[in-house]
Structure formats: structure tokens, C-alpha cells
Design a protein around this motif. Structure first.
Motif, PDB file in Angstrom:
ATOM      1  N   ILE A 119       0.857  -1.176   0.000  1.00  0.00           N
ATOM      2  CA  ILE A 119       0.000   0.000   0.000  1.00  0.00           C
ATOM      3  C   ILE A 119       0.897   1.230   0.000  1.00  0.00           C
ATOM      4  O   ILE A 119       1.777   1.376   0.852  1.00  0.00           O
ATOM      5  N   LYS A 120       0.724   2.083  -0.996  1.00  0.00           N
ATOM      6  CA  LYS A 120       1.480   3.322  -1.062  1.00  0.00           C
ATOM      7  C   LYS A 120       0.927   4.294  -0.028  1.00  0.00           C
ATOM      8  O   LYS A 120      -0.288   4.462   0.088  1.00  0.00           O
ATOM      9  N   ALA A 121       1.823   4.933   0.715  1.00  0.00           N
ATOM     10  CA  ALA A 121       1.395   5.831   1.785  1.00  0.00           C
ATOM     11  C   ALA A 121       2.181   7.134   1.700  1.00  0.00           C
ATOM     12  O   ALA A 121       3.350   7.162   1.350  1.00  0.00           O
ATOM     13  N   THR A 122       1.501   8.227   2.011  1.00  0.00           N
ATOM     14  CA  THR A 122       2.156   9.531   2.055  1.00  0.00           C
ATOM     15  C   THR A 122       1.509  10.334   3.181  1.00  0.00           C
ATOM     16  O   THR A 122       0.567   9.888   3.821  1.00  0.00           O
ATOM     17  N   GLY A 123       2.045  11.515   3.424  1.00  0.00           N
ATOM     18  CA  GLY A 123       1.518  12.359   4.495  1.00  0.00           C
ATOM     19  C   GLY A 123       2.269  12.171   5.796  1.00  0.00           C
ATOM     20  O   GLY A 123       2.936  11.143   6.028  1.00  0.00           O
ATOM     21  N   GLY A 124       2.142  13.164   6.655  1.00  0.00           N
ATOM     22  CA  GLY A 124       2.868  13.144   7.926  1.00  0.00           C
ATOM     23  C   GLY A 124       2.483  11.998   8.841  1.00  0.00           C
ATOM     24  O   GLY A 124       3.287  11.555   9.668  1.00  0.00           O
ATOM     25  N   GLU A 128      -0.150  -2.040   8.503  1.00  0.00           N
ATOM     26  CA  GLU A 128       0.409  -3.338   8.128  1.00  0.00           C
ATOM     27  C   GLU A 128      -0.249  -4.470   8.905  1.00  0.00           C
ATOM     28  O   GLU A 128      -0.501  -5.554   8.365  1.00  0.00           O
ATOM     29  N   LYS A 129      -0.552  -4.204  10.161  1.00  0.00           N
ATOM     30  CA  LYS A 129      -1.189  -5.225  10.995  1.00  0.00           C
ATOM     31  C   LYS A 129      -2.624  -5.482  10.542  1.00  0.00           C
ATOM     32  O   LYS A 129      -3.047  -6.647  10.423  1.00  0.00           O
ATOM     33  N   LYS A 130      -3.360  -4.427  10.312  1.00  0.00           N
ATOM     34  CA  LYS A 130      -4.779  -4.589   9.973  1.00  0.00           C
ATOM     35  C   LYS A 130      -4.982  -5.176   8.573  1.00  0.00           C
ATOM     36  O   LYS A 130      -5.840  -6.036   8.370  1.00  0.00           O
ATOM     37  N   LEU A 131      -4.211  -4.675   7.588  1.00  0.00           N
ATOM     38  CA  LEU A 131      -4.462  -5.060   6.204  1.00  0.00           C
ATOM     39  C   LEU A 131      -3.540  -6.149   5.696  1.00  0.00           C
ATOM     40  O   LEU A 131      -3.789  -6.725   4.637  1.00  0.00           O
ATOM     41  N   GLY A 132      -2.464  -6.411   6.418  1.00  0.00           N
ATOM     42  CA  GLY A 132      -1.513  -7.415   5.944  1.00  0.00           C
ATOM     43  C   GLY A 132      -0.790  -6.970   4.692  1.00  0.00           C
ATOM     44  O   GLY A 132      -0.342  -7.804   3.896  1.00  0.00           O
ATOM     45  N   LEU A 133      -0.675  -5.666   4.497  1.00  0.00           N
ATOM     46  CA  LEU A 133       0.022  -5.111   3.339  1.00  0.00           C
ATOM     47  C   LEU A 133       1.253  -4.348   3.814  1.00  0.00           C
ATOM     48  O   LEU A 133       1.245  -3.710   4.862  1.00  0.00           O
ATOM     49  N   LYS A 134       2.290  -4.387   3.022  1.00  0.00           N
ATOM     50  CA  LYS A 134       3.500  -3.648   3.344  1.00  0.00           C
ATOM     51  C   LYS A 134       3.299  -2.171   3.000  1.00  0.00           C
ATOM     52  O   LYS A 134       2.805  -1.836   1.928  1.00  0.00           O
ATOM     53  N   VAL A 135       3.658  -1.286   3.906  1.00  0.00           N
ATOM     54  CA  VAL A 135       3.529   0.152   3.674  1.00  0.00           C
ATOM     55  C   VAL A 135       4.781   0.665   2.982  1.00  0.00           C
ATOM     56  O   VAL A 135       5.897   0.495   3.471  1.00  0.00           O
ATOM     57  N   ASP A 136       4.579   1.291   1.825  1.00  0.00           N
ATOM     58  CA  ASP A 136       5.680   1.866   1.053  1.00  0.00           C
ATOM     59  C   ASP A 136       5.462   3.373   1.001  1.00  0.00           C
ATOM     60  O   ASP A 136       4.549   3.856   0.345  1.00  0.00           O
ATOM     61  N   LYS A 137       6.302   4.121   1.703  1.00  0.00           N
ATOM     62  CA  LYS A 137       6.088   5.560   1.866  1.00  0.00           C
ATOM     63  C   LYS A 137       6.583   6.331   0.645  1.00  0.00           C
ATOM     64  O   LYS A 137       7.642   6.055   0.109  1.00  0.00           O
ATOM     65  N   GLU A 138       5.772   7.313   0.221  1.00  0.00           N
ATOM     66  CA  GLU A 138       6.108   8.155  -0.920  1.00  0.00           C
ATOM     67  C   GLU A 138       6.270   9.605  -0.479  1.00  0.00           C
ATOM     68  O   GLU A 138       5.615  10.056   0.471  1.00  0.00           O
ATOM     69  N   ASP A 139       7.100  10.339  -1.200  1.00  0.00           N
ATOM     70  CA  ASP A 139       7.352  11.747  -0.898  1.00  0.00           C
ATOM     71  C   ASP A 139       6.068  12.567  -1.006  1.00  0.00           C
ATOM     72  O   ASP A 139       5.331  12.463  -1.998  1.00  0.00           O
ATOM     73  N   VAL A 140       5.803  13.368  -0.001  1.00  0.00           N
ATOM     74  CA  VAL A 140       4.561  14.136   0.073  1.00  0.00           C
ATOM     75  C   VAL A 140       4.419  15.089  -1.107  1.00  0.00           C
ATOM     76  O   VAL A 140       3.368  15.144  -1.763  1.00  0.00           O
ATOM     77  N   GLU A 187      -8.928  19.457  -3.501  1.00  0.00           N
ATOM     78  CA  GLU A 187      -7.541  19.624  -3.067  1.00  0.00           C
ATOM     79  C   GLU A 187      -7.177  18.680  -1.923  1.00  0.00           C
ATOM     80  O   GLU A 187      -6.024  18.289  -1.791  1.00  0.00           O
ATOM     81  N   GLY A 188      -8.151  18.273  -1.130  1.00  0.00           N
ATOM     82  CA  GLY A 188      -7.869  17.364  -0.034  1.00  0.00           C
ATOM     83  C   GLY A 188      -7.432  15.980  -0.480  1.00  0.00           C
ATOM     84  O   GLY A 188      -6.870  15.211   0.306  1.00  0.00           O
ATOM     85  N   TYR A 189      -7.687  15.644  -1.750  1.00  0.00           N
ATOM     86  CA  TYR A 189      -7.352  14.310  -2.261  1.00  0.00           C
ATOM     87  C   TYR A 189      -6.051  14.270  -3.048  1.00  0.00           C
ATOM     88  O   TYR A 189      -5.644  13.207  -3.517  1.00  0.00           O
ATOM     89  N   LEU A 190      -5.385  15.397  -3.238  1.00  0.00           N
ATOM     90  CA  LEU A 190      -4.235  15.433  -4.142  1.00  0.00           C
ATOM     91  C   LEU A 190      -3.159  14.427  -3.735  1.00  0.00           C
ATOM     92  O   LEU A 190      -2.613  13.712  -4.577  1.00  0.00           O
ATOM     93  N   GLY A 191      -2.827  14.390  -2.450  1.00  0.00           N
ATOM     94  CA  GLY A 191      -1.792  13.478  -1.980  1.00  0.00           C
ATOM     95  C   GLY A 191      -2.166  12.030  -2.191  1.00  0.00           C
ATOM     96  O   GLY A 191      -1.348  11.213  -2.646  1.00  0.00           O
ATOM     97  N   ALA A 192      -3.409  11.673  -1.891  1.00  0.00           N
ATOM     98  CA  ALA A 192      -3.869  10.291  -2.060  1.00  0.00           C
ATOM     99  C   ALA A 192      -3.880   9.899  -3.534  1.00  0.00           C
ATOM    100  O   ALA A 192      -3.500   8.778  -3.902  1.00  0.00           O
ATOM    101  N   ILE A 193      -4.315  10.822  -4.394  1.00  0.00           N
ATOM    102  CA  ILE A 193      -4.319  10.541  -5.833  1.00  0.00           C
ATOM    103  C   ILE A 193      -2.898  10.331  -6.328  1.00  0.00           C
ATOM    104  O   ILE A 193      -2.607   9.382  -7.066  1.00  0.00           O
ATOM    105  N   GLY A 194      -1.993  11.213  -5.894  1.00  0.00           N
ATOM    106  CA  GLY A 194      -0.602  11.088  -6.317  1.00  0.00           C
ATOM    107  C   GLY A 194       0.038   9.800  -5.846  1.00  0.00           C
ATOM    108  O   GLY A 194       0.756   9.128  -6.602  1.00  0.00           O
ATOM    109  N   ALA A 195      -0.229   9.422  -4.603  1.00  0.00           N
ATOM    110  CA  ALA A 195       0.318   8.162  -4.072  1.00  0.00           C
ATOM    111  C   ALA A 195      -0.238   6.975  -4.844  1.00  0.00           C
ATOM    112  O   ALA A 195       0.479   6.020  -5.150  1.00  0.00           O
ATOM    113  N   PHE A 196      -1.528   7.033  -5.175  1.00  0.00           N
ATOM    114  CA  PHE A 196      -2.125   5.956  -5.948  1.00  0.00           C
ATOM    115  C   PHE A 196      -1.456   5.847  -7.322  1.00  0.00           C
ATOM    116  O   PHE A 196      -1.123   4.747  -7.787  1.00  0.00           O
TER     117      PHE A 196
END
Length: 782
Positions: free
Chosen positions: A128-133, A143-155, A364-373
């Protein structure tokens, strides 16, 4: 929560720090329909998440199975076809791609992750791609709840990617905010080239980024004085801990009670420096001289002005330095709050003297999530497709007025959704638009025109029962058709009520957007083509009359024939089931036909002006090289109106591109229906037959499934063909395509816009009668 279940579910606020609002306490739970949150989760393929200080934005891609109407020619070999339907209609299942974006408070993150875990059937990725503070803070939980590895992306990279995506794919995404105007939101036309621009992201601090291309951007400056400053100092000054409550205080305050103004220093305006007396000379200046207590509201307003002015001046200076005139503002500090947008807009206007524009984004609130996706879905090449906002599954932009449904604002602020459907092929501008950057499809902005808005919303409300009835009747063999039709009726009714209170909810409100929203809601409940049987019947009837109409036209002299051809085009356009005046006639008078429609037309005054110019052009000018014709309705319209006109153009040596809707809308002819109709006409008419054989007549799809026409979002294949064939005439037919949209469209070639006004109110407003005609021949200025 169970997808598809009938229960309504509660995310318990009491257990997770539920809070009240300024208008009384909220219930102890937020009740949500399960079919509207985490939709199609069982078909989710991959996820991305953007976690900020207080809000989580979740993105996922799913495949959606829905019904589509298909038409296919019968095998008529060796059979008597006079009494058989023209073609076969079947409803099939189709799988398409959809993007889901959900925004909720961090308070609910554990509950939401539990729900996703319990209902996630399959996903193509284990990352799962993740961004944000907050991505680091919640990494272990995810990772515990979804069983997916978190891969952090630049905000910042994610923000830019997300911004580019919405600017390209969502018309009316961008708006200027004008608090003292009759219309708070002034939505911008999508520019064909979105670069370069300045993005100012205001979170705890301020980041200023110059974006030059899709992958080239540069952090050029920032400030430590941002949202965090407002929050921290505001807490010290007012003892208020919550960010939104500080903004609420500021909205009630008077900064002039705290700030020292120019007139407080000079006794009026400072003429030498060109400063008006009402400008702030010193933020909090009066607090150092007055021996009194200042209200929390006034101090919060003063602080907001101080920080917004600082940000505005800084952004303006960077914009001027880099020769940019567009600044997009986003981040936690903005979030659609009116006081914030107003102060930033004022600051930018003041410091730039109106040369730089402060712009905000609906999503505008979705920009980070869209970019991470997008970072996690590059193998799917999402940027190679066009996407469209699904109005049936998206929340609208909330009113900035605290007096409009305050409880609804607080509730809808808890969960917010954006859904986007992937379109079959890329959409582009019509190459013949004179200036794509200033092209506006819609003739009337209903957010501006209160009288028109009231009329059209009422018109769509009154037609709703009939549409629901038609939808149910179109699927007589379905046991749940009536239930689904009622769900459609209720959903669209709710959308209309939202638009009464918040006409800007989905951008500029127009007749086109009302029609498109209705089509989205019909598709949502598996009514892909309620008029399929009507079109099938009317196409069959019209084909039986085609030869006699052609014989009648061929018997006329040249000038008489031109008049008859245009009159036939307009008479055919009368047959529009989307117009109540027409549908009432067609329901009550089954024998109403082509000749009866001709008698309805109010011909004058088009004969004396625009038509005369068109006739002179045909007499004296050379044949057009290629004509692009946008067809409207099935049946009599296309077969007895459009095709005789096409035939005449072909006889003059003009090639013809006939463009029809890619998907169904009302009784508009679709591309697949036009193929069958043309095949049958070609079997009867040698002119059409040879034109098809020699590729002088080409059938294409528009890329649209709307009764209206947006010339900035057309099928790429159509645009290529227009260039290759050197098209020099565009014919736009129909009330939706030539009156509600494109009436003022300016093209680089000759054009004809034809329609019959089938609405009494609109006819009165235009100074005519119902069934008056529009015949608009335009020649581009040299």
C-alpha cells in the motif's frame, strides 16, 4: 458494515472522541448507508493512503461490473424482414475501472481499516502506497490490519502528481473565491495546457512549488508561518485547542477592533504611498495601546488576516519572480473554509494589483492520495486514459455559508467521497476550436442565473417520476426493476435538493450537468438505456419512409431542395423524448410523424437572415472539403433529417464525418445504432452505398454519453480524423448540443448550428414561441 446490506451503520463517535458543533451537539453516531462508503471494495485491486494530522484520505482502484445495452443486426438472409425489428437489443455485463477516494477523520482510521480487512476479497498488490505526515505514525497499524507492506512516498511528489491529474480530468475543478459576489465560486475553464503553475501548500508551514511539466517541478520557497502558526498562536490567544473552532471564531470576529489601520495612523488614507485608510498598518496594533480585553473572535480574525496576508504576499512575489499568473492553494489550512479563501484572495489581488489569480481546487484534499495511488499504479498507465467524475458516487463541494444546513455540513465533513470512472479512450479538444483555452461549452451558468436555476431544477424534479417509470418499463423481465427505479428516483431527487441549496456542489451548474448527473444515476442502478426499445421502433418506422422522402427531395428544383433539406433537419429534431412538450405529444398521438413535425415549426425569422447567407454560400462558394456532423436523436431525426442532408453534401463532392454518441443518453442515436441504420440506408441508396465503400462517408463516435456536447472532451480518433480530412464545415444539431451547449462556441471553420426549441419557458426567454427554430450559420473572422 456489510456491502449491499440494507442496514444503516454507525461509526461510534462517543467511543472515539465525538465532538459537538457550534449549532448543538451531534448524535452519538454518524449513520451512513453501507452502499455509499467503501463501494466495490470486494473488487479492489490496489490501495494508497494519505494521512495528515487530522484527516485520512484513502484511495483504491476497483473493477465495476455494470449493465450495458448492445445492439446487433439480425441475420435476415432469405427472410421477410418487413415485420421484424431492425436489430436485436441485449443487455450485457461489462467490467470497467473506477477510482474511489474517501476522506475521513483519523478518529475513524482503525474502524475503517477493520472494515477493509474484513471485506477485502482480493487485491493484486501486497503493498500500500502511503504519504503524508501520519504515514509513519500509523505504519504498524496499517500493516497489521491489512496485511500489506507500507511503502512511503514523498509528500510533495504526490501532491504534484495529484494536482496534475485533477486539472486534466475534472472539468470545473478550479475556482476563484468571491465572497461578496452573488456567486461565491467562480469556476475556471480547463486549459488545454496546465503548465506552468505555482502550487502553494499550506500545512503546518508553507511550501511553494513551481510546476513546469508532468515530471519537472521545483521547490522554490516556503515559510514557517503557516497553519501550524495559526493553530499554535490561536490556542495561546483564545485558549481554543481545535483548528476548525479557531476558524469558526475568526468567521465571527472583527479584525479592525484589534488591528491598527492606516487611518488610525494618518487619520485617513496615506496619499503619498497610495494606501487606503482601511488597510492594516499593524496586526494586533491596537492591543498594545488599548487597556481592555479583546474578544477571542476578534483576535482569531486578526491572526488569520496576519498569516494569510503574509502567505499571500510571499506567494505573489514568487509568482511575479517566475512570471506566473496562476497560483493554486491547497493544504490543511484551506479545506474550503470561506474566511481563509477570502483573506488569501484579497492578499493576492492587493499585492499583484490583480495580475495574479488565487485559485482553489474542489478536491484539493485528495491530491496526496491521488498522487500516491498513481505512483503505485504506473503499470496500469493511468495517465494514458481519460477519467470522468462520477456524480452519482461523489460528494459535492459543501456550502461555505454556516447558515446553510449547519448539521449537514458537520456530518458530511466526517466522510467525503470522490469517484472517477476510466473512459474507454483519451478525450481531447476538437482541433477546430478557435481558442480551446477560452472555450466554454455551456450557454447559461445556472449558478449565476437564479431564475433559470429555479426553473430548470423544478423542470427536472417534475420529470423525475416519468423517467423512473420509463426506466422500470424498459426492463419488463427484471423482477427488481421497479425497486431499482425507485432507488434511482430517490438518489437523483436528493442530488437535486443538494443543488438547490448548493448549486456549485459539482462545479458550474448547467443544464448539461443536470442531464449528466441523471444519466450517472440511471447507470448506477443498472438502467443503461431506458429508451432502447423506443429507438429500435422509431428507427424501423423511419427507415420505411426513407426512399419516399428521397424521391420527394429529388423531384424538387435546387433552391427548393435546399430549403426542404434544412426544414427536414429541423423537423427531425422535434423528435426528442427528453423534451416534455414532445414526449407528451408522442405519448398521446402515436401517429405523429415527419409531416406533422414540419407543420409545428415556427420558421421565421431564420429564413431571411442566416439561411439566406447559407444559401448564397452554397450557390457561389466551392464545395466544402469535409463536413463534420454531430447527430442528435434516433429515428426520424437521423434517418429522415440528417441522412438526406448528408446525401446532398456527398453529391456536391463533400466528404462527411458523422459523429454519434459513444453511449446512450435519452433517445439520442448511438454509434453502434448508427452503424446498423447506415447499413440499411446504403442498401437502399446508391449515393450512401458508394460513399461508404469509398470512405467518403465515415462514422465515428464522439466519446460522450451525454445529450449535450463538450467540444473540449471528444474522442481522440475523431480529432485525428478531423485533421486528416481537413474538415472545413461543422454541423451541430439539437437543442442539447446547439442551444444548451455550443451556442456561443467559436470555430476556425464555417459552422451550422440547428435546433428546435421544445421548451416553452426557454422559448419565452429567447423571445419566441415553442417550436421556434435556430438556424445559425457562422463564418470565422479572418
Amino acid at each position: 458494515i456489510r456491502p449491499g446490506g440494507r442496514e444503516r451503520v454507525a461509526f461510534k463517535m462517543a467511543e472515539r472522541g465525538g465532538r459537538g458543533s457550534g449549532h448543538g451537539s451531534l448524535d452519538k453516531s454518524i449513520t451512513l448507508p453501507p452502499d455509499e462508503i467503501f463501494r466495490n471494495l470486494e473488487n479492489a485491486k490496489r490501495f494508497a493512503i494519505d494521512i495528515g494530522g487530522s484527516l485520512t484520505k484513502l484511495a483504491y482502484y476497483s473493477t465495476v461490473q455494470h449493465k450495458v445495452a448492445r445492439v446487433r443486426s439480425f441475420d435476415h438472409s432469405g427472410k421477410d424482414i418487413d415485420n421484424e425489428p431492425l436489430y436485436e437489443i441485449s443487455v450485457q455485463e461489462e467490467i470497467t475501472a473506477r477510482l474511489h477516494f474517501i476522506k475521513f477523520e483519523n478518529t475513524y482510521i482503525e474502524t475503517c481499516l477493520d472494515f477493509i480487512k474484513d471485506h477485502l476479497v482480493n487485491t493484486e498488490t501486497k503493498v500500500i502506497k502511503a504519504t503524508g505526515g501520519g504515514a509513519y505514525k500509523f505504519k504498524d497499524l496499517i500493516e497489521k490490519k491489512l496485511g500489506l507492506k507500507v511503502d512511503k512516498e514523498d509528500v510533495m511528489t504526490c501532491l504534484i502528481k495529484g494536482c496534475n491529474f485533477v486539472l486534466r480530468n475534472i472539468p470545473h475543478e478550479v475556482f476563484a473565491y468571491q465572497k461578496d459576489s452573488d456567486t461565491e465560486f467562480r469556476f475556471q475553464t480547463n486549459h488545454p495546457n496546465i503548465f506552468p503553475y505555482l502550487l502553494v501548500n499550506i500545512g503546518s508551514g508553507v511550501s511553494i512549488v513551481k510546476v513546469e511539466t508532468e515530471d519537472k517541478f521545483e521547490w522554490i520557497g516556503g515559510s514557517s508561518i503557516g497553519g501550524g502558526t495559526f493553530w499554535g498562536l490561536g490556542a495561546l490567544l483564545t485558549k481554543t485547542k481545535k483548528f476548525d473552532e479557531l476558524l469558526q471564531l475568526a468567521s465571527k470576529g472583527q479584525h479592525t477592533n484589534v488591528d491598527m489601520l492606516v487611518k488610525d495612523v494618518y487619520g485617513g488614507a496615506c496619499q503619498t504611498l497610495g494606501l487606503s485608510g482601511n488597510l492594516i498598518a499593524s496586526s494586533f496594533g491596537k492591543s498594545t495601546t488599548a487597556d481592555k480585553e479583546f474578544s477571542k473572535e476578534d483576535m482569531a480574525k486578526s491572526l488569520l488576516h496576519m498569516i494569510s496576508n503574509d502567505i499571500g504576499q510571499l506567494a505573489c512575489l514568487y509568482a511575479k519572480l517566475h512570471n506566473l499568473d496562476k497560483i493554486y492553494f491547497g493544504g490543511f489550512f484551506i479545506r474550503g473554509h470561506p474566511v481563509t479563501m477570502r483573506t488569501i484572495t484579497y492578499s493576492i489581488n492587493f499585492f499583484s494589483k490583480g495580475e495574479v489569480q488565487a485559485l482553489f481546487l474542489r478536491h484539493e484534499g485528495y491530491l496526496g492520495a491521488i498522487g500516491a495511488f498513481l505512483k503505485g499504479a504506473e503499470q496500469d498507465n493511468p495517465n494514458q486514459y481519460s477519467w470522468g467524475e462520477n456524480y452519482a458516487g461523489s460528494s459535492g463541494l459543501m456550502s461555505t455559508s454556516p447558515d446553510v444546513y449547519p448539521m449537514q455540513r458537520t456530518r458530511s465533513g466526517t466522510f467525503d467521497m470522490l469517484e472517477m470512472d476510466r473512459l474507454e479512450r483519451p478525450l481531447v479538444n476538437l482541433p477546430l476550436l478557435k481558442d480551446p483555452s477560452t472555450y466554454i461549452p455551456d450557454t447559461v451558468d445556472l449558478t449565476d442565473d437564479a431564475m433559470a436555476r429555479k426553473y430548470w431544477l423544478t423542470c427536472f424534479e417534475e420529470a423525475l417520476d416519468g423517467v423512473a417509470k420509463r426506466a422500470a418499463a424498459s426492463q419488463p423481465d427484471s423482477v427488481d426493476a421497479q425497486e431499482r427505479a425507485e432507488k434511482f428516483r430517490q438518489k437523483y431527487w436528493n442530488k437535486l435538493q443538494t443543488l438547490r441549496q448548493q448549486p456549485f456542489a459539482y462545479g458550474t451548474l448547467t443544464v448539461r450537468s443536470l442531464l449528466d448527473t441523471r444519466e450517472h444515476c440511471l447507470n448506477e442502478f443498472n438502467f443503461p438505456d431506458p429508451y432502447s426499445k423506443v429507438k429500435q421502433k422509431e428507427n424501423g418506422i423511419a427507415l420505411k419512409c426513407f426512399q419516399s422522402v428521397i424521391e420527394s427531395l429529388d423531384s424538387l428544383g435546387w433552391e427548393e431542395r435546399q430549403f426542404a433539406l434544412v426544414k427536414g433537419l429541423l423537423a427531425g429534431n422535434v423528435f426528442d423524448w427528453g423534451a416534455k412538450a414532445v414526449s407528451d405529444v408522442l405519448e398521446s398521438e402515436p401517429q405523429f410523424g415527419f409531416e406533422e413535425a414540419k407543420s409545428k415549426l415556427q420558421e421565421r425569422p431564420w429564413l431571411e437572415d442566416s439561411y439566406s447567407q447559407w444559401l448564397e454560400r452554397l450557390k457561389e462558394g466551392p464545395p466544402h472539403k469535409c463536413a463534420l456532423i454531430f447527430a442528435d436523436n434516433s429515428g426520424i431525426d437521423i434517418i429522415l433529417g440528417v441522412f438526406p442532408f448528408v446525401r446532398e453534401l456527398l453529391s456536391r463532392g463533400t466528404e462527411v464525418i458523422l459523429a454519434c454518441n459513444s453511449g446512450p443518453a435519452l433517445n439520442d442515436v448511438t454509434y453502434s445504432e448508427s452503424l446498423i441504420v447506415t447499413e440499411r440506408i446504403a442498401a437502399m441508396d446508391p449515393v450512401i452505398h458508394s460513399a461508404l465503400r469509398d470512405e467518403k462517408l465515415l462514422l465515428v463516435q464522439t466519446g460522450s454519453s451525454s445529450p449535450c456536447l463538450d467540444l473540449s472532451r471528444l474522442d481522440q480518433g475523431l480529432a485525428v480524423l478531423v485533421r486528416e480530412r481537413q474538415t472545413d464545415l461543422v454541423v451541430i444539431e439539437g437543442m442539447g448540443r446547439a442551444i444548451h451547449t455550443n451556442y456561443y462556441a467559436v470555430l476556425r471553420c464555417e459552422s451550422l448550428k440547428l435546433a428546435v426549441i421544445k421548451n416553452s419557458w426557454l422559448a419565452d426567454r429567447l423571445g419566441g414561441k415553442i417550436f421556434s427554430v435556430i438556424f445559425k450559420y457562422e463564418v470565422p473572422c479572418k
